[in-house]
Write an enzyme that holds these catalytic residues in place. Sequence first.
Site, PDB file in Angstrom:
ATOM      1  N   ILE A   9      13.469   2.039   3.317  1.00 39.30           N
ATOM      2  CA  ILE A   9      13.295   3.133   4.040  1.00 39.30           C
ATOM      3  C   ILE A   9      12.365   4.418   3.571  1.00 39.30           C
ATOM      4  CG2 ILE A   9      15.495   4.100   3.372  1.00 39.30           C
ATOM      5  CD1 ILE A   9      15.752   4.852   6.525  1.00 39.30           C
ATOM      6  N   ASP A  13       6.005   2.566   5.526  1.00 41.36           N
ATOM      7  CA  ASP A  13       6.660   2.320   6.925  1.00 41.36           C
ATOM      8  C   ASP A  13       7.790   2.560   7.142  1.00 41.36           C
ATOM      9  OD1 ASP A  13       3.930   0.943   6.388  1.00 41.36           O
ATOM     10  OD2 ASP A  13       4.619  -0.934   6.919  1.00 41.36           O
ATOM     11  N   ASP A  63      19.889  -2.350  -3.741  1.00 45.58           N
ATOM     12  CA  ASP A  63      18.648  -2.940  -4.378  1.00 45.58           C
ATOM     13  C   ASP A  63      18.441  -4.382  -3.875  1.00 45.58           C
ATOM     14  OD1 ASP A  63      16.588  -4.216  -6.432  1.00 45.58           O
ATOM     15  OD2 ASP A  63      16.859  -2.006  -7.224  1.00 45.58           O
ATOM     16  N   ALA A  86      11.269  -3.687   2.166  1.00 45.78           N
ATOM     17  CA  ALA A  86      11.371  -3.375   0.587  1.00 45.78           C
ATOM     18  C   ALA A  86      10.553  -4.625  -0.215  1.00 45.78           C
ATOM     19  CB  ALA A  86      12.974  -3.781   0.093  1.00 45.78           C
ATOM     20  N   SER A 134       2.508 -10.391   5.167  1.00 47.50           N
ATOM     21  CA  SER A 134       1.227  -9.525   4.817  1.00 47.50           C
ATOM     22  C   SER A 134      -0.090 -10.403   5.136  1.00 47.50           C
ATOM     23  CB  SER A 134       1.283  -9.111   3.546  1.00 47.50           C
ATOM     24  OG  SER A 134       0.095  -8.712   3.061  1.00 47.50           O
ATOM     25  N   GLU A 136      -2.032 -10.363   3.249  1.00 51.12           N
ATOM     26  CA  GLU A 136      -2.648 -11.002   1.785  1.00 51.12           C
ATOM     27  C   GLU A 136      -2.140 -12.313   1.814  1.00 51.12           C
ATOM     28  OE1 GLU A 136      -3.420  -9.784  -1.468  1.00 51.12           O
ATOM     29  OE2 GLU A 136      -4.522  -8.637  -0.086  1.00 51.12           O
ATOM     30  N   TYR A 157       1.895 -11.470  -5.736  1.00 53.55           N
ATOM     31  CA  TYR A 157       2.588 -10.544  -4.518  1.00 53.55           C
ATOM     32  C   TYR A 157       2.287 -11.555  -3.370  1.00 53.55           C
ATOM     33  CZ  TYR A 157       2.427  -7.535  -0.496  1.00 53.55           C
ATOM     34  OH  TYR A 157       2.776  -6.951   0.890  1.00 53.55           O
ATOM     35  N   GLY A 193       1.215   5.421  -0.247  1.00 50.59           N
ATOM     36  CA  GLY A 193       1.083   5.385  -1.725  1.00 50.59           C
ATOM     37  C   GLY A 193      -0.269   5.824  -2.345  1.00 50.59           C
ATOM     38  N   VAL A 197      -6.049   2.004  -1.963  1.00 56.09           N
ATOM     39  CA  VAL A 197      -7.508   2.640  -2.282  1.00 56.09           C
ATOM     40  C   VAL A 197      -7.814   3.657  -1.177  1.00 56.09           C
ATOM     41  CG1 VAL A 197      -8.850   0.894  -0.714  1.00 56.09           C
ATOM     42  CG2 VAL A 197      -9.739   1.759  -2.592  1.00 56.09           C
TER      43      VAL A 197
HETATM   44  P1  NAP Z   1       5.893   1.046   0.042  1.00 51.20           P
HETATM   45  O1  NAP Z   1       5.304   2.266   0.389  1.00 51.20           O
HETATM   46  O2  NAP Z   1       5.299   0.356  -1.291  1.00 51.20           O
HETATM   47  O3  NAP Z   1       7.357   0.932   0.096  1.00 51.20           O
HETATM   48  C1  NAP Z   1       8.156  -0.053  -0.398  1.00 51.20           C
HETATM   49  C2  NAP Z   1       9.560   0.503  -0.146  1.00 51.20           C
HETATM   50  O4  NAP Z   1      10.372  -0.638  -0.612  1.00 51.20           O
HETATM   51  C3  NAP Z   1       9.833   1.474  -0.756  1.00 51.20           C
HETATM   52  O5  NAP Z   1      10.987   2.062  -0.035  1.00 51.20           O
HETATM   53  C4  NAP Z   1      10.553   1.118  -2.164  1.00 51.20           C
HETATM   54  O6  NAP Z   1      11.554   2.041  -2.789  1.00 51.20           O
HETATM   55  C5  NAP Z   1      11.286  -0.181  -1.609  1.00 51.20           C
HETATM   56  N1  NAP Z   1      11.533  -1.159  -2.855  1.00 51.20           N
HETATM   57  C6  NAP Z   1      10.938  -1.545  -3.728  1.00 51.20           C
HETATM   58  N2  NAP Z   1      11.570  -2.362  -4.779  1.00 51.20           N
HETATM   59  C7  NAP Z   1      12.624  -2.538  -4.225  1.00 51.20           C
HETATM   60  C8  NAP Z   1      14.130  -3.212  -4.456  1.00 51.20           C
HETATM   61  N3  NAP Z   1      13.806  -3.679  -5.634  1.00 51.20           N
HETATM   62  N4  NAP Z   1      15.003  -3.004  -3.846  1.00 51.20           N
HETATM   63  C9  NAP Z   1      15.013  -2.140  -2.556  1.00 51.20           C
HETATM   64  N5  NAP Z   1      13.949  -1.338  -2.373  1.00 51.20           N
HETATM   65  C10 NAP Z   1      12.919  -1.706  -3.149  1.00 51.20           C
HETATM   66  O7  NAP Z   1       5.059  -0.284   1.131  1.00 51.20           O
HETATM   67  P2  NAP Z   1       4.761   0.069   2.567  1.00 51.20           P
HETATM   68  O8  NAP Z   1       3.444   0.347   2.666  1.00 51.20           O
HETATM   69  O9  NAP Z   1       5.705   1.000   3.488  1.00 51.20           O
HETATM   70  O10 NAP Z   1       5.108  -1.557   3.228  1.00 51.20           O
HETATM   71  C11 NAP Z   1       6.298  -1.897   3.639  1.00 51.20           C
HETATM   72  C12 NAP Z   1       6.335  -3.371   3.485  1.00 51.20           C
HETATM   73  O11 NAP Z   1       5.485  -4.153   4.322  1.00 51.20           O
HETATM   74  C13 NAP Z   1       6.128  -4.061   2.263  1.00 51.20           C
HETATM   75  O12 NAP Z   1       7.099  -5.271   2.204  1.00 51.20           O
HETATM   76  C14 NAP Z   1       5.016  -4.326   1.938  1.00 51.20           C
HETATM   77  O13 NAP Z   1       4.808  -5.439   1.080  1.00 51.20           O
HETATM   78  C15 NAP Z   1       4.587  -4.941   3.378  1.00 51.20           C
HETATM   79  N6  NAP Z   1       3.176  -4.749   3.914  1.00 51.20           N
HETATM   80  C16 NAP Z   1       2.643  -3.623   3.987  1.00 51.20           C
HETATM   81  C17 NAP Z   1       1.177  -3.527   4.296  1.00 51.20           C
HETATM   82  C18 NAP Z   1       0.437  -1.990   4.208  1.00 51.20           C
HETATM   83  O14 NAP Z   1      -0.795  -2.241   4.503  1.00 51.20           O
HETATM   84  N7  NAP Z   1       1.087  -1.106   4.048  1.00 51.20           N
HETATM   85  C19 NAP Z   1       0.772  -4.651   5.124  1.00 51.20           C
HETATM   86  C20 NAP Z   1       1.446  -5.723   4.964  1.00 51.20           C
HETATM   87  C21 NAP Z   1       2.637  -5.922   4.587  1.00 51.20           C
HETATM   88  P3  NAP Z   1      11.010   3.324  -3.594  1.00 51.20           P
HETATM   89  O15 NAP Z   1      10.565   4.318  -2.626  1.00 51.20           O
HETATM   90  O16 NAP Z   1      12.246   3.617  -4.476  1.00 51.20           O
HETATM   91  O17 NAP Z   1       9.963   2.751  -4.550  1.00 51.20           O
HETATM   92  N1  GDD Z   2      -5.730  -0.162  -5.501  1.00 45.13           N
HETATM   93  C1  GDD Z   2      -6.895   0.027  -5.581  1.00 45.13           C
HETATM   94  N2  GDD Z   2      -7.626   0.875  -6.369  1.00 45.13           N
HETATM   95  N3  GDD Z   2      -8.064  -0.951  -4.574  1.00 45.13           N
HETATM   96  C2  GDD Z   2      -9.209  -0.882  -4.910  1.00 45.13           C
HETATM   97  C3  GDD Z   2      -9.671  -0.024  -5.985  1.00 45.13           C
HETATM   98  C4  GDD Z   2      -8.819   1.100  -6.880  1.00 45.13           C
HETATM   99  O1  GDD Z   2      -9.201   1.842  -7.682  1.00 45.13           O
HETATM  100  N4  GDD Z   2     -10.935  -0.079  -6.032  1.00 45.13           N
HETATM  101  C5  GDD Z   2     -11.256  -1.182  -5.092  1.00 45.13           C
HETATM  102  N5  GDD Z   2     -10.178  -1.533  -4.569  1.00 45.13           N
HETATM  103  C6  GDD Z   2     -10.117  -2.650  -3.539  1.00 45.13           C
HETATM  104  C7  GDD Z   2      -9.272  -3.697  -3.932  1.00 45.13           C
HETATM  105  O2  GDD Z   2      -9.713  -4.524  -5.016  1.00 45.13           O
HETATM  106  C8  GDD Z   2      -8.740  -4.282  -2.403  1.00 45.13           C
HETATM  107  O3  GDD Z   2      -9.923  -5.553  -2.282  1.00 45.13           O
HETATM  108  C9  GDD Z   2      -8.974  -3.227  -1.643  1.00 45.13           C
HETATM  109  O4  GDD Z   2      -9.485  -2.314  -2.210  1.00 45.13           O
HETATM  110  C10 GDD Z   2      -7.584  -2.798  -1.180  1.00 45.13           C
HETATM  111  O5  GDD Z   2      -6.759  -2.625  -2.083  1.00 45.13           O
HETATM  112  P1  GDD Z   2      -5.296  -1.741  -1.779  1.00 45.13           P
HETATM  113  O6  GDD Z   2      -5.635  -0.581  -1.100  1.00 45.13           O
HETATM  114  O7  GDD Z   2      -4.585  -1.658  -3.027  1.00 45.13           O
HETATM  115  O8  GDD Z   2      -4.598  -2.879  -0.707  1.00 45.13           O
HETATM  116  P2  GDD Z   2      -4.472  -4.304  -0.673  1.00 45.13           P
HETATM  117  O9  GDD Z   2      -5.202  -4.805   0.672  1.00 45.13           O
HETATM  118  O10 GDD Z   2      -4.731  -4.828  -2.048  1.00 45.13           O
HETATM  119  O11 GDD Z   2      -2.874  -4.473  -0.380  1.00 45.13           O
HETATM  120  C11 GDD Z   2      -2.272  -3.551   0.674  1.00 45.13           C
HETATM  121  O12 GDD Z   2      -2.452  -4.367   2.002  1.00 45.13           O
HETATM  122  C12 GDD Z   2      -1.690  -5.466   2.100  1.00 45.13           C
HETATM  123  C13 GDD Z   2      -1.874  -6.203   3.423  1.00 45.13           C
HETATM  124  O13 GDD Z   2      -3.059  -6.739   3.295  1.00 45.13           O
HETATM  125  C14 GDD Z   2      -0.957  -3.517   0.392  1.00 45.13           C
HETATM  126  O14 GDD Z   2      -0.417  -2.589   1.216  1.00 45.13           O
HETATM  127  C15 GDD Z   2      -0.105  -4.742   0.407  1.00 45.13           C
HETATM  128  O15 GDD Z   2       1.268  -4.355   0.264  1.00 45.13           O
HETATM  129  C16 GDD Z   2      -0.255  -5.284   1.713  1.00 45.13           C
HETATM  130  O16 GDD Z   2       0.527  -6.508   1.981  1.00 45.13           O
END
Ligand code: NAP
Ligand code: GDD
Length: 344
Positions: A9, A13, A63, A86, A134, A136, A157, A193, A197
């Site tokens: 939470i 998201d 956790d 999480a 995801s 990914e 991951y 976060g 990027v």
């Molecule tokens: P996020 O901002 O990194 O949030 C992750 C959450 O998980 C935070 O509340 C974190 O707590 C908690 N967490 C981490 N380790 C944990 C543990 N050991 N036990 C319990 N809670 C834990 O990620 P998000 O972008 O909101 O994404 C939410 C979910 O969707 C994740 O599962 C992510 O992999 C997935 N996802 C995200 C995207 C995207 O583009 N954002 C796309 C596809 C899937 P803390 O705040 O304490 O760190």
């Molecule tokens: N983080 C980061 N930092 N990424 C960079 C950078 C940098 O300085 N420069 C280039 N990139 C490129 C990465 O190599 C990747 O190809 C792209 O930017 C996106 O990186 P991220 O923003 O870290 O996201 P992600 O696509 O690897 O992963 C996110 O999206 C997934 C869904 O497709 C995360 O939110 C994952 O949790 C999520 O599952």
Amino acid sequence: MKRALIAGITGQDGSYLAEFLAGKGYEVHGIVRRASSFNTGRIDHLYQDPHENKPRLVLHYGDLSDGTGLRRILENVRPDEVYNLAAQSHVKVSFEAPEYTADIVASGTLRLLEAVRDYNDISKASVRVYQAGSSEMFGAASPPQSEATPFYPRSPYAASKVAAHWYALNYREAYGMFICNGILFNHESPRRGETFVTRKITRAVGRIKHGLQEKLFLGNLDAKRDWGFAGDYVEAMCMMLQHDKPDDYVVATGEAYSVQEFLVKAFGRVGLNWQDYVEIDPRYFRPTEVDFLQGDPTKVMTTLGWKPRVSFDELVNMMVDQDLDLALRERTLTDAGFRRHIHS
Ligand code: NAP
Ligand code: GDD
């Protein structure tokens, strides 16, 4: 009144989902990790003093590494819906902490599913579960990727998310549990976060514009992503759990842009040229990269009626505008003699 339990939470998201469910009249419970500093910044505006009568947001320490604790939380909360958001969610970090990532993302999901399964048996309930999958997981598979595209994970991951996806699907088939896998493509927001990027770029744009930063170091600029707005995507999570049968859905905009295209838009918003500020640092390259993610959201649109509201341009502008404002406040503090805190 429905009760929802959100693992994750405090994340991007989780905060949008908590807001959305609270707005729909849910009583929202969240699992929060113990940390040495406060990690509830994204949900502080929703928090209510537990001493108040019937707060609508209740937090529980827990956790995903601690199965017994998860079980206890379920028994205390007695939720109708559980959202598992999480995760150690950073792809690059997963190469540096692979076992931890697998323990939380894969085994942590299994622990939560086991806890729900036991709770269902004991209480004769049928809790509905959302699992955060995801794009990914598609990794090296060619775009556009849909529910029918085979997974080809390219990081610890992604491999862990694939395991979690199959655990969820197996528990649905083996025990008749109501579990949905959302396969969400990248979604961003002003709450993203700062090491992902998009946010790293928009934070830098704000700071550069206000004279707080000179350079931005990035990795691969050619990668393409299907970027949407997190606020839109949490609605799809909830819609999946309201449907009459559990299923798996890709959630995406259907459009893809490169990191370089994001840079052009973000720096362009403040009248700057990205090439004057960006340098490549191989430290940010990944051992195996995911080159091109572009989702096909036909199923979620036709079956659930979901569609994204925020366009790519609106998303970039929303993030840049907020980070300009944040940088201006930082600038004011710096000018007043306070030391500046730099995130990289
Ligand atoms: P996020 O901002 O990194 O949030 C992750 C959450 O998980 C935070 O509340 C974190 O707590 C908690 N967490 C981490 N380790 C944990 C543990 N050991 N036990 C319990 N809670 C834990 O990620 P998000 O972008 O909101 O994404 C939410 C979910 O969707 C994740 O599962 C992510 O992999 C997935 N996802 C995200 C995207 C995207 O583009 N954002 C796309 C596809 C899937 P803390 O705040 O304490 O760190
Ligand atoms: N983080 C980061 N930092 N990424 C960079 C950078 C940098 O300085 N420069 C280039 N990139 C490129 C990465 O190599 C990747 O190809 C792209 O930017 C996106 O990186 P991220 O923003 O870290 O996201 P992600 O696509 O690897 O992963 C996110 O999206 C997934 C869904 O497709 C995360 O939110 C994952 O949790 C999520 O599952």
